[in-house]
Each structure stands twice: as structure tokens, then as C-alpha cells.
Write a protein that holds these residues in place. Structure first.
Motif, PDB file in Angstrom:
ATOM      1  N   LEU A  54       0.835  -1.204   0.000  1.00 17.72           N
ATOM      2  CA  LEU A  54       0.000   0.000   0.000  1.00 17.72           C
ATOM      3  C   LEU A  54       0.868   1.251   0.000  1.00 17.72           C
ATOM      4  O   LEU A  54       1.807   1.358   0.786  1.00 17.72           O
ATOM      5  CB  LEU A  54      -0.894   0.015   1.240  1.00 17.72           C
ATOM      6  CG  LEU A  54      -1.716   1.267   1.505  1.00 17.72           C
ATOM      7  CD1 LEU A  54      -2.826   1.410   0.470  1.00 17.72           C
ATOM      8  CD2 LEU A  54      -2.306   1.225   2.904  1.00 17.72           C
ATOM      9  N   THR A  55       0.566   2.194  -0.887  1.00 14.88           N
ATOM     10  CA  THR A  55       1.237   3.494  -0.878  1.00 14.88           C
ATOM     11  C   THR A  55       0.198   4.595  -0.996  1.00 14.88           C
ATOM     12  O   THR A  55      -0.852   4.423  -1.626  1.00 14.88           O
ATOM     13  CB  THR A  55       2.239   3.643  -2.041  1.00 14.88           C
ATOM     14  OG1 THR A  55       1.573   3.430  -3.282  1.00 14.88           O
ATOM     15  CG2 THR A  55       3.388   2.656  -1.913  1.00 14.88           C
ATOM     16  N   TRP A  56       0.476   5.723  -0.366  1.00 19.57           N
ATOM     17  CA  TRP A  56      -0.365   6.917  -0.427  1.00 19.57           C
ATOM     18  C   TRP A  56       0.420   8.028  -1.104  1.00 19.57           C
ATOM     19  O   TRP A  56       1.610   8.162  -0.878  1.00 19.57           O
ATOM     20  CB  TRP A  56      -0.732   7.402   0.986  1.00 19.57           C
ATOM     21  CG  TRP A  56      -1.637   6.486   1.739  1.00 19.57           C
ATOM     22  CD1 TRP A  56      -1.265   5.562   2.660  1.00 19.57           C
ATOM     23  CD2 TRP A  56      -3.046   6.417   1.654  1.00 19.57           C
ATOM     24  NE1 TRP A  56      -2.358   4.918   3.148  1.00 19.57           N
ATOM     25  CE2 TRP A  56      -3.471   5.423   2.548  1.00 19.57           C
ATOM     26  CE3 TRP A  56      -4.003   7.089   0.891  1.00 19.57           C
ATOM     27  CZ2 TRP A  56      -4.812   5.088   2.720  1.00 19.57           C
ATOM     28  CZ3 TRP A  56      -5.336   6.756   1.073  1.00 19.57           C
ATOM     29  CH2 TRP A  56      -5.724   5.769   1.967  1.00 19.57           C
ATOM     30  N   ASN A  57      -0.252   8.831  -1.888  1.00 20.78           N
ATOM     31  CA  ASN A  57       0.387   9.996  -2.508  1.00 20.78           C
ATOM     32  C   ASN A  57      -0.541  11.188  -2.340  1.00 20.78           C
ATOM     33  O   ASN A  57      -1.553  11.262  -3.018  1.00 20.78           O
ATOM     34  CB  ASN A  57       0.648   9.720  -3.986  1.00 20.78           C
ATOM     35  CG  ASN A  57       1.332  10.891  -4.661  1.00 20.78           C
ATOM     36  OD1 ASN A  57       1.956  11.709  -4.008  1.00 20.78           O
ATOM     37  ND2 ASN A  57       1.193  10.987  -5.963  1.00 20.78           N
ATOM     38  N   PRO A  58      -0.243  12.134  -1.463  1.00 18.85           N
ATOM     39  CA  PRO A  58       0.885  12.168  -0.518  1.00 18.85           C
ATOM     40  C   PRO A  58       0.636  11.235   0.663  1.00 18.85           C
ATOM     41  O   PRO A  58      -0.500  10.833   0.891  1.00 18.85           O
ATOM     42  CB  PRO A  58       0.904  13.622  -0.054  1.00 18.85           C
ATOM     43  CG  PRO A  58      -0.521  14.053  -0.136  1.00 18.85           C
ATOM     44  CD  PRO A  58      -1.090  13.327  -1.337  1.00 18.85           C
ATOM     45  N   ASP A  59       1.663  10.917   1.423  1.00 18.86           N
ATOM     46  CA  ASP A  59       1.550  10.005   2.556  1.00 18.86           C
ATOM     47  C   ASP A  59       1.139  10.783   3.805  1.00 18.86           C
ATOM     48  O   ASP A  59       1.975  11.230   4.572  1.00 18.86           O
ATOM     49  CB  ASP A  59       2.867   9.271   2.787  1.00 18.86           C
ATOM     50  CG  ASP A  59       2.721   8.164   3.816  1.00 18.86           C
ATOM     51  OD1 ASP A  59       1.627   8.024   4.397  1.00 18.86           O
ATOM     52  OD2 ASP A  59       3.685   7.435   4.033  1.00 18.86           O
ATOM     53  N   ILE A  60      -0.177  10.930   3.991  1.00 18.31           N
ATOM     54  CA  ILE A  60      -0.650  11.708   5.139  1.00 18.31           C
ATOM     55  C   ILE A  60      -0.489  10.957   6.448  1.00 18.31           C
ATOM     56  O   ILE A  60      -0.547  11.556   7.517  1.00 18.31           O
ATOM     57  CB  ILE A  60      -2.113  12.162   4.988  1.00 18.31           C
ATOM     58  CG1 ILE A  60      -3.070  10.981   5.044  1.00 18.31           C
ATOM     59  CG2 ILE A  60      -2.302  12.972   3.744  1.00 18.31           C
ATOM     60  CD1 ILE A  60      -4.506  11.384   5.258  1.00 18.31           C
ATOM     61  N   ASN A  61      -0.304   9.645   6.388  1.00 16.24           N
ATOM     62  CA  ASN A  61      -0.190   8.874   7.610  1.00 16.24           C
ATOM     63  C   ASN A  61       1.170   9.035   8.293  1.00 16.24           C
ATOM     64  O   ASN A  61       1.441   8.405   9.290  1.00 16.24           O
ATOM     65  CB  ASN A  61      -0.497   7.402   7.336  1.00 16.24           C
ATOM     66  CG  ASN A  61      -1.958   7.194   6.959  1.00 16.24           C
ATOM     67  OD1 ASN A  61      -2.826   7.966   7.356  1.00 16.24           O
ATOM     68  ND2 ASN A  61      -2.228   6.173   6.188  1.00 16.24           N
TER      69      ASN A  61
END
Length: 113
Positions: A54-61
């Protein structure tokens, strides 16, 4: 005279689950928009996919926030347990900077590419 009400809310702008023909793995991509009035500082996805990254863009976590009106993309690559044509349910839980929580359930049907 009433005041402004703040709320936590998101919308799934797009979602896709693709398994290329002949491939053993699939990719899940989703665009989320903060349609509420509160910044979001954590998003969790409860999903049935296995074997993925799993990746987020942007990585708010990792310290950032998803401000009202802004969007972000999440991708899970290397999913090993999906079948083309099957529909999968997932739940998104957002935690705002003030601790309030918003939850949304959505579905996606796996397609071939």
C-alpha cells in the motif's frame, strides 16, 4: 444566528482494480477527496486484498494532512487473491485532526487489462 458546522466527509472520486491478462497479480488504485470541512490526518482502508504493498500519494499517515477540497491517491500493487469479474468491498476510515471519524464503504469490480 447560527454558526458554521464543521464535518468530516470524503468522496471516492475514482476506483479501479486491474489484473492484466496472464498476470498473477492485480493493482488497486483509488482517488479520495476530502469533501468535508476538517483536515484529515489518518486514513485506513479495511480491504480483502492480500500480497499487496500500500502506498499513499501524498503520505498523510506520516504527519501531513488532507485538507478540505484536496485529493489524494492510494495504490496497492502486487495483489494476489482477486478474480477478474468479482466485486470486492472495502471500508475507508478517516480520522480528522480533532479526533472525529468518518467511515465510508465502497465496492470495486476487478477487470482485465
Amino acid at each position: 444566528i447560527g454558526g458554521t458546522t464543521t464535518k468530516a466527509q470524503i468522496m471516492v472520486e475514482s476506483v479501479d482494480l486491474v489484473k492484466p491478462t496472464g498476470s498473477a497479480t492485480a493493482t488497486f488504485t483509488m482517488t479520495i477527496k476530502n469533501t468535508g470541512t476538517k483536515p484529515i490526518d489518518k486514513i485506513d482502508i479495511d480491504h480483502p486484498f492480500t500480497g499487496g504493498t500500500l502506498t499513499w500519494n501524498p503520505d498523510i499517515n506520516t504527519g501531513g494532512t488532507l485538507e478540505p477540497g484536496k485529493t489524494m491517491v492510494t495504490t496497492i500493487t502486487g495483489i494476489t487473491n482477486v478474480v477478474v469479474g468479482d466485486t470486492y468491498s472495502f471500508t475507508i476510515t478517516c480520522t480528522c485532526t480533532d479526533g472525529s471519524i468518518f467511515t465510508l464503504t465502497h465496492t470495486v469490480t476487478c477487470r482485465a487489462f
